[in-house]
Design a protein around this motif. Structure first.
Motif, PDB file in Angstrom:
ATOM      1  N   GLY A   1      15.449   5.861  -7.688  1.00  0.00           N
ATOM      2  CA  GLY A   1      15.209   4.466  -7.351  1.00  0.00           C
ATOM      3  C   GLY A   1      13.734   4.143  -7.339  1.00  0.00           C
ATOM      4  N   GLN A   2      13.271   3.608  -6.198  1.00  0.00           N
ATOM      5  CA  GLN A   2      11.881   3.188  -6.087  1.00  0.00           C
ATOM      6  C   GLN A   2      10.919   4.314  -5.716  1.00  0.00           C
ATOM      7  OE1 GLN A   2      11.097  -0.486  -3.917  1.00  0.00           O
ATOM      8  NE2 GLN A   2      13.279  -0.954  -3.858  1.00  0.00           N
ATOM      9  N   GLY A   3      11.468   5.463  -5.277  1.00  0.00           N
ATOM     10  CA  GLY A   3      10.579   6.480  -4.713  1.00  0.00           C
ATOM     11  C   GLY A   3      10.720   7.864  -5.297  1.00  0.00           C
ATOM     12  N   HIS A   4       9.887   8.748  -4.766  1.00  0.00           N
ATOM     13  CA  HIS A   4       9.892  10.165  -5.115  1.00  0.00           C
ATOM     14  C   HIS A   4      10.324  10.949  -3.876  1.00  0.00           C
ATOM     15  CE1 HIS A   4       7.514   9.463  -8.854  1.00  0.00           C
ATOM     16  NE2 HIS A   4       7.090   8.411  -8.151  1.00  0.00           N
TER      17      HIS A   4
ATOM     18  N   LEU B   1      14.390   1.381  -0.770  1.00  0.00           N
ATOM     19  CA  LEU B   1      13.357   0.803   0.086  1.00  0.00           C
ATOM     20  C   LEU B   1      11.966   1.090  -0.490  1.00  0.00           C
ATOM     21  CD1 LEU B   1      14.814   1.862   3.571  1.00  0.00           C
ATOM     22  CD2 LEU B   1      15.024  -0.365   2.439  1.00  0.00           C
ATOM     23  N   PRO B   2      10.948   0.349  -0.049  1.00  0.00           N
ATOM     24  CA  PRO B   2       9.588   0.539  -0.596  1.00  0.00           C
ATOM     25  C   PRO B   2       8.890   1.779  -0.033  1.00  0.00           C
ATOM     26  CG  PRO B   2       9.559  -1.176   1.058  1.00  0.00           C
ATOM     27  CD  PRO B   2      11.000  -0.806   0.878  1.00  0.00           C
ATOM     28  N   ILE B   3       9.512   2.938  -0.262  1.00  0.00           N
ATOM     29  CA  ILE B   3       8.945   4.227   0.146  1.00  0.00           C
ATOM     30  C   ILE B   3       8.504   4.943  -1.122  1.00  0.00           C
ATOM     31  CG2 ILE B   3       9.414   6.461   1.221  1.00  0.00           C
ATOM     32  CD1 ILE B   3      11.650   5.000   2.826  1.00  0.00           C
TER      33      ILE B   3
ATOM     34  N   GLU C   1       0.850  -1.193   0.000  1.00  0.00           N
ATOM     35  CA  GLU C   1       0.000   0.000   0.000  1.00  0.00           C
ATOM     36  C   GLU C   1       0.887   1.246   0.000  1.00  0.00           C
ATOM     37  OE1 GLU C   1      -3.719  -2.009   2.470  1.00  0.00           O
ATOM     38  OE2 GLU C   1      -2.057  -1.067   3.564  1.00  0.00           O
ATOM     39  N   PRO C   2       0.374   2.396  -0.417  1.00  0.00           N
ATOM     40  CA  PRO C   2       1.196   3.612  -0.492  1.00  0.00           C
ATOM     41  C   PRO C   2       1.853   3.964   0.842  1.00  0.00           C
ATOM     42  CG  PRO C   2      -0.877   3.941  -1.645  1.00  0.00           C
ATOM     43  CD  PRO C   2      -0.995   2.625  -0.924  1.00  0.00           C
ATOM     44  N   VAL C   3       3.143   4.286   0.783  1.00  0.00           N
ATOM     45  CA  VAL C   3       3.932   4.626   1.970  1.00  0.00           C
ATOM     46  C   VAL C   3       4.531   6.020   1.784  1.00  0.00           C
ATOM     47  CG1 VAL C   3       5.901   4.014   3.415  1.00  0.00           C
ATOM     48  CG2 VAL C   3       4.495   2.197   2.400  1.00  0.00           C
ATOM     49  N   ILE C   4       4.246   6.908   2.725  1.00  0.00           N
ATOM     50  CA  ILE C   4       4.756   8.279   2.698  1.00  0.00           C
ATOM     51  C   ILE C   4       5.591   8.505   3.948  1.00  0.00           C
ATOM     52  CG2 ILE C   4       4.136  10.731   2.695  1.00  0.00           C
ATOM     53  CD1 ILE C   4       1.479   9.868   1.341  1.00  0.00           C
TER      54      ILE C   4
END
Length: 381
Positions: free
Chosen positions: A341-344, A305-307, A287-290
Motif C-alpha cells: 500500500g502506502q508504506g514499507h 494509512l500515511p505511514i 513529513e516522514p512518519v516511522i
C-alpha cells in the motif's frame, strides 16, 4: 484461547514423544531387547509428562524453559532420524539402479553414527544461529521529501535476561557503530518478562553505552513480554538507561534540519491502547512518519494509512523450524520486508530469542535501514 494454546502444547508434546521414542528405538535397534524397548518408551513419556506436570503446578522454576528444551531435544531426535532415513532412501535407490547389494552391518552402524552427528550438529547450528547475529541491509525509498539519508538500526525481541545479556548488548553496540547507524529502534519485548536479571548482571551500563554511541539515541516500545506484570519497573529501568519510550506516543525529531515523526504503539496485550489513527492525528503526515508496532498483526490496516515505514517483531520467524511456516501462514507479513500500500514494512526475527537459546530456520539479526526520498520524487521536486 488460553486453553486452546495449552491443549495444543500437550498434544504436541505427546506426538513429539512418540516420534522421539520411535527414533530412539531405531537408533538402539542393534542392542534392542524387549526390556530396553520398554525402558526407552517409559523414560521418554515420564520425562515429558513429568516436566508438564511440574510446569502446570509451578513447582519448577523457569518451567517453560525446561519444557521447551525437552521439546527441542525430541524435535531434533526426529529430525536426525528423518535426515538419516532420507539419505538411506537415496542410497537404496542408487543401489537398486546399480544392482548392487545394499545392506551390511557396517552400513547399519554408519547410519547410526550419522544420525548422532546430525543430532549434535543441529544443536551446534541452532545455538550459533541464536547467538551470532546477521545484519540485513535494506534501502527504503519513501514518497516524501527528506534531507539526505537516515540510517536506522532495528533490533526487536532482545528478551534481555540470564541467557542473553551484557555481551549481547555490547555486540549490538559494536554492530550499530560499525554500520554508522543514526538511531536504534527496538519494537518490543526488550526484557525477558522482568528486570531481575538485567539488574543482577548490571546491564544498565551496557545499555547506556549503546545509546551514547548513536547520534539520535534509542527509541522503543513495549511488547507483550514487557507487559506481563512488570510494565512499570521495565519502563523506568529503560528510561534510566536513556531509552526514549514511545508507548502510544509520538515524537518529532530533526534530521538535517527536517522533521521526522516517530510513532510508537503499545503491544495489543494492552487492551486499552490508543488507535493508530488517533496517534497519526498528532503528526504532520506530509513529513516522514516511522512507526514502531511490536506485532505485525495490523499491517493490512496500516498499509492504508500515511505511514512511511513500520518496524515490528514478535514472530521470531518461528524461531525453530517448522514454526516459520506457521508464522508465514497466519500473518500478512510474518517476517522480512515488503512494500504494501502506502508504506514499507519490516518484520524482524529478533535479535534475541524466547525461552531457550536455539534457532533453526531463523536467525538472530538486526536490520540496517537506509531511509531516503524515492528517486522519482526527488526528480519531481
Amino acid at each position: 484461547m488460553r486453553y486452546v494454546f495449552f491443549t495444543v502444547i500437550i498434544v504436541l508434546l505427546q506426538l513429539f514423544s512418540l516420534g522421539a521414542a520411535l527414533s530412539l528405538q531405531w537408533w538402539l535397534q542393534p542392542w534392542m531387547s524387549s526390556t530396553l524397548q520398554t525402558i526407552v518408551w517409559i523414560t521418554v513419556f515420564v520425562i515429558t509428562n513429568g516436566l508438564l506436570l511440574l510446569s502446570v503446578s509451578k513447582l519448577l522454576a523457569n518451567s517453560y524453559r525446561w519444557v521447551s528444551g525437552w521439546l527441542l531435544v525430541l524435535h531434533f531426535m526426529m529430525l536426525a532420524a528423518l535426515a538419516t532415513w532420507l539419505l538411506y532412501g537415496s542410497y537404496l535407490l542408487i543401489m537398486f539402479l546399480s544392482d548392487i547389494p545394499n545392506y551390511s552391518e557396517t552400513l547399519a552402524f554408519g547410519l547410526r553414527v550419522l544420525a548422532l552427528i546430525v543430532f549434535v550438529g543441529l544443536f551446534v547450528y541452532a545455538l550459533y544461529s541464536a547467538y551470532v547475529p546477521v545484519v540485513r541491509h535494506r534501502t527504503i525509498n519513501i514518497n516524501k521529501l527528506m534531507q539526505g539519508q537516515l540510517r536506522i538500526a532495528v533490533a526487536s525481541d532482545l528478551h534481555l535476561g540470564r541467557l542473553f545479556g551484557s555481551g549481547a548488548i555490547d555486540r549490538l553496540r559494536h554492530l550499530v557503530t560499525r554500520h554508522q547507524a543514526d538511531m536504534l529502534l527496538m519494537p518490543g519485548d526488550i526484557m525477558d518478562d522482568n528486570t531481575q536479571a538485567f539488574m543482577a548482571y548490571n546491564m544498565m551500563e551496557n545499555l547506556v553505552n549503546l545509546g551514547a554511541g548513536l547520534p539520535y539515541g534509542i527509541y522503543a516500545t513495549l511488547g507483550n513480554h514487557d507487559l506481563y506484570g512488570h510494565e512499570q519497573s521495565i519502563s523506568s529501568t529503560l528510561r534510566d538507561a536513556g531509552v526514549q519510550l514511545l508507548n502510544d506516543d509520538v515524537l518529532r525529531i530533526e534530521h538535517q534540519g527536517q522533521a521526522i515523526w516517530l510513532v510508537g504503539r503499545f503491544d495489543n496485550h494492552k487492551h486499552q491502547r490508543v488507535a493508530t489513527t488517533e496517534l497519526l492525528a498528532q503528526v504532520n503526515i506530509t513529513e516522514p512518519v516511522i512507526m514502531l508496532d511490536h506485532r505485525p498483526s495490523d499491517i493490512t490496516e496500516h498499509s492504508k494509512l500515511p505511514i512511511d515505514l513500520q518496524v515490528s517483531g514478535h514472530t521470531h520467524n518461528g524461531q525453530v523450524f517448522p514454526a516459520n511456516f506457521i508464522v508465514k501462514a497466519i500473518n500478512r507479513l510474518g517476517y522480512g520486508y515488503e512494500a504494501i500500500g502506502q508504506g514499507h514494512f519490516v518484520v524482524s526475527s529478533g535479535y534475541g530469542f524466547w525461552g531457550i537459546p536455539f534457532r533453526l530456520g531463523s536467525r538472530s539479526e538486526i536490520w540496517l535501514l537506509t531511509v531516503q526520498t524515492a528517486p522519482s520524487v526527488a526528480v519531481q521536486s
